[in-house]
Design a protein around this motif. Structure first.
Motif, PDB file in Angstrom:
ATOM      1  N   HIS A 154      -0.001   4.397  -0.533  1.00 29.62           N
ATOM      2  CA  HIS A 154      -0.639   5.638  -0.097  1.00 29.62           C
ATOM      3  C   HIS A 154      -0.135   6.005   1.300  1.00 29.62           C
ATOM      4  O   HIS A 154       0.198   5.117   2.091  1.00 29.62           O
ATOM      5  CB  HIS A 154      -2.159   5.487  -0.091  1.00 29.62           C
ATOM      6  CG  HIS A 154      -2.715   5.219  -1.449  1.00 29.62           C
ATOM      7  ND1 HIS A 154      -2.980   3.957  -1.906  1.00 29.62           N
ATOM      8  CD2 HIS A 154      -3.022   6.069  -2.466  1.00 29.62           C
ATOM      9  CE1 HIS A 154      -3.446   4.022  -3.141  1.00 29.62           C
ATOM     10  NE2 HIS A 154      -3.469   5.290  -3.505  1.00 29.62           N
ATOM     11  N   ASP A 155      -0.089   7.292   1.598  1.00 28.34           N
ATOM     12  CA  ASP A 155       0.340   7.731   2.930  1.00 28.34           C
ATOM     13  C   ASP A 155      -0.641   7.210   3.972  1.00 28.34           C
ATOM     14  O   ASP A 155      -1.854   7.450   3.874  1.00 28.34           O
ATOM     15  CB  ASP A 155       0.396   9.265   3.002  1.00 28.34           C
ATOM     16  CG  ASP A 155       1.545   9.838   2.201  1.00 28.34           C
ATOM     17  OD1 ASP A 155       2.542   9.112   1.993  1.00 28.34           O
ATOM     18  OD2 ASP A 155       1.453  11.006   1.791  1.00 28.34           O
TER      19      ASP A 155
ATOM     20  N   ASN B  86       0.866  -1.180   0.000  1.00 27.05           N
ATOM     21  CA  ASN B  86       0.000   0.000   0.000  1.00 27.05           C
ATOM     22  C   ASN B  86       0.900   1.226   0.000  1.00 27.05           C
ATOM     23  O   ASN B  86       1.515   1.550   1.012  1.00 27.05           O
ATOM     24  CB  ASN B  86      -0.912  -0.010   1.224  1.00 27.05           C
ATOM     25  CG  ASN B  86      -1.822   1.198   1.293  1.00 27.05           C
ATOM     26  OD1 ASN B  86      -1.718   2.129   0.497  1.00 27.05           O
ATOM     27  ND2 ASN B  86      -2.716   1.198   2.259  1.00 27.05           N
TER      28      ASN B  86
END
Length: 138
Positions: A91-92, A89
């Motif tokens: 994403h932040d 993943n």
């Protein structure tokens, strides 16, 4: 490994512009073959690929994980300065680190609020901020 998992792994490599060698496809299929995100160490991925019968050295697993990170397919999360986990993943988002189990999981990003972080020193820029919340069972 299912043909769907291999196809997902091959497509994932193509997204990052990574050449699909046999070993990379095997590792990618383990990482994203079922469509779920993973947090792995090089050692845990090495053990998983050994279970498939694929011949991949631990050094190749390390090098391949680095290549996946360089291609933007994964991110490295360092815990305690020495222990690296690799997350599909990109994403932040924050993480929970379960100390007794040595396991990394996603923490709810919508519950994290950072009001301010220090500015970088002259001649530097912030490239990322990693939040790892260490947990122990009560």
């Amino acid at each position: 490994m299912s043909s769907a998992a291999i196809e997902r792994g091959t497509d994932w490599l193509a997204e990052g512009g990574v050449r699909p060698t046999r070993q990379r496809v095997a590792l990618a299929s383990l990482l994203v073959g079922d469509g779920n995100n993973r947090h792995v160490t090089a050692e845990s991925l090495f053990a998983a690929v050994q279970d498939t019968g694929e011949q991949v050295s631990l050094a190749t697993v390390y090098n391949t994980l680095r290549a996946f990170c360089d291609a933007g397919l994964m991110q490295e999360v360092t815990v305690d300065g020495a222990r690296s986990y690799f997350d599909t993943n990109t994403h932040d988002h924050p993480h929970f680190f379960w100390e007794e189990e040595g396991r990394l999981t996603d923490a709810p990003a919508d519950e994290l609020e950072i009001a301010r972080i220090p500015g970088p020193p002259d001649g530097a820029e912030i490239s990322s901020v990693n939040v790892v919340i260490k947990l122990r069972r009560t």
